[in-house]
Structure formats: C-alpha cells, structure tokens
Enzyme design. Sequence first.
Site, mmCIF file in Angstrom:
data_model
loop_
_atom_site.group_PDB
_atom_site.id
_atom_site.type_symbol
_atom_site.label_atom_id
_atom_site.label_comp_id
_atom_site.label_asym_id
_atom_site.label_seq_id
_atom_site.Cartn_x
_atom_site.Cartn_y
_atom_site.Cartn_z
ATOM 1 N N LEU A 172 0.868 -1.180 0.000
ATOM 2 C CA LEU A 172 0.000 0.000 0.000
ATOM 3 C C LEU A 172 0.901 1.225 0.000
ATOM 4 O O LEU A 172 1.971 1.227 0.618
ATOM 5 C CB LEU A 172 -0.894 0.023 1.248
ATOM 6 N N ASP A 173 0.468 2.270 -0.687
ATOM 7 C CA ASP A 173 1.225 3.521 -0.659
ATOM 8 C C ASP A 173 1.365 4.014 0.775
ATOM 9 O O ASP A 173 0.526 3.736 1.637
ATOM 10 C CB ASP A 173 0.509 4.591 -1.483
ATOM 11 N N LYS A 174 2.411 4.774 1.015
ATOM 12 C CA LYS A 174 2.643 5.351 2.341
ATOM 13 C C LYS A 174 1.429 6.134 2.823
ATOM 14 O O LYS A 174 1.056 6.079 4.002
ATOM 15 C CB LYS A 174 3.874 6.266 2.291
ATOM 16 N N THR A 218 -1.672 5.645 2.088
ATOM 17 C CA THR A 218 -2.896 4.832 2.133
ATOM 18 C C THR A 218 -2.884 3.958 3.381
ATOM 19 O O THR A 218 -1.886 3.317 3.693
ATOM 20 C CB THR A 218 -3.010 3.945 0.886
ATOM 21 N N ARG A 239 -5.303 6.147 -7.559
ATOM 22 C CA ARG A 239 -5.033 7.586 -7.578
ATOM 23 C C ARG A 239 -4.923 8.098 -9.014
ATOM 24 O O ARG A 239 -5.476 9.151 -9.365
ATOM 25 C CB ARG A 239 -3.760 7.872 -6.784
#
Length: 289
Positions: free
Chosen positions: A133-135, A137, A234
């Site tokens: 997961l993105d930082k 998120t 995104r």
Amino acid sequence: MQLSITLPEGTHEKTIRDLLENDWLIPRKVRHFLRTRKNVLKNNQPVMFHETVIAGDTVTMIFEDSDYTKPEISLGNKDSVNVLWEDDHLIIVNKAYGQKTHPNQPQESDTLLNDLAAYLAPKNQLPYVVHRLDKETSGAIVFAKHPIILPILGRLLEQKKINRYYEAEVSGIIKEKQFTIDKPIGRHRHDRRKRVVDTKKGAHARTHVSVVEVLKNTTHIECKLDTGRTHQIRVHLESIQHPIVGDPLYNPSSTSPRLQLHAKSLHLVHPFTNEDIVVQATPSLFEIK
C-alpha cells in the site's frame, strides 16, 4: 523449518509431485532436495513422489536452512502492529496512514515490514511482502509468514483471487452509480514519484468504482481492483478529473491533511485450508471523518 499441512475437504487425489510442483509451487531445486533427502512425509511416513494423497492426508515437508534465503530485516516497533487475522502461514494487518509498507533503503527500520518482523520474532517467523500500500494509504494488507506460501499468494493476486476493496473521497460530483476505469498505467516521464495513464507503453490496469454518497463538493466512493499497479486508484481517478481529496501528487490543490484513501477490506480463500477469510480494516475512512 518443518511444515505440516492437512489437505482440506474437496482435495482431489493427486501425486506428491503434482501437489508440490503445481499446487504449492515449490521450486524445482527445493523439490529435488526434498526428494533426495526423503524429507517429505505422508501421515508421518516417508513417501515417494509418485505416490498419491487425498483429502485428510497430512503432508509434512522438512526444509534445510539453505533451501530458502532468509531476508535480513531490522526489528521495528512490535506494539504498533494492528493484526486483523493470522495463522502460521499468513498475517493480515491494518496499516497506518503515513507508514511505508517496506524499506526502500537498507538503513530504514520504521516501516510496517520492520514492525512486523519485531512482532513475529518471538515466534521465530519472518514477514514476506505479498503486495503493498502507498505510504499515504491506510488499511488491510496481507503478508506471508514463510517462503513456501509466498508464491502461492502471489499467484492468487495474479488470478484476482485476493479481492481488495478501497474507500475514498474524491473531488467533484460523480453522477454515475457504477463504472469501470480500464486504462494502462506507466511511469511519468519527468517525475519519478508519479505514474500516468500511458496508452502506448503502460501496463494493463482496471479499477471498478461504486458511488456511496454524493456530498456538496465531493463524492464518497468504493473501489475494487482487478490489478495492482503503483498508484492505480489515484491515477485512474485523476484521469477522469476526480482526484482523491488530500492527494499530494495528483490533487495538490486539496487542503485535506491526509490522502482520503483506505483499504477497507480484503477477502481470500486460504490456499492450505480452503477457509474463507474476510477482514475489515476499521474504523472506516468515513467514520474517521
């Protein structure tokens, strides 16, 4: 390491060779060592690879330390780990907003992977990254707890059998109730941090979107991923002029203190037990607000 698995109900009769090679994806070199060392047991008895197994049989594999390379992971803060589900094979946790999934540099020790390594250390287990997961998120993410299940979980992802559901708040009003964004994603030519829709060189990416609630200037939505490209949700939402609120890369004019994107739930069938696993990463993004 010794791993014992009782074949679940519904398992069709098959050879040990077929089980290890096609179901459990044991690498050829490791299969060779298991066979020559006689390190595979069926119901506690040594078994030849041409022999068959059925549902209810217990298959034990005994691995040497040299069979798999162990990753070196600095230990982080075990108390920060929020476990949603775990057994001896995999663990699903609720990642906090603002935390990286894994280190990008060897000296980093404050990522979720580091914290998980500290949490699993007393059990003599290690975390292995399945997806990320993105930082920015938050939410549900699954890790393997040994290298045998790691490629199996990877295959489930490729086959779209690990279902991941997200919730988000996006800028603007979306009038459609449900739709799919099917646009390939590639690297941004001038900004290494970003991704873009790239119809010529991009990788296939598909996101299913459902509208939950329309507000004054924003819309609450839910998304389901068919693929897992970097920044996929995104980029896809920005490409239809509805970027996520609080997105520092794709919606820089937004004043929200955080990216309004949360991996709210995760669903998979356990590859060893056939158990249906459904987890919810609470509180939801909308409850937080």
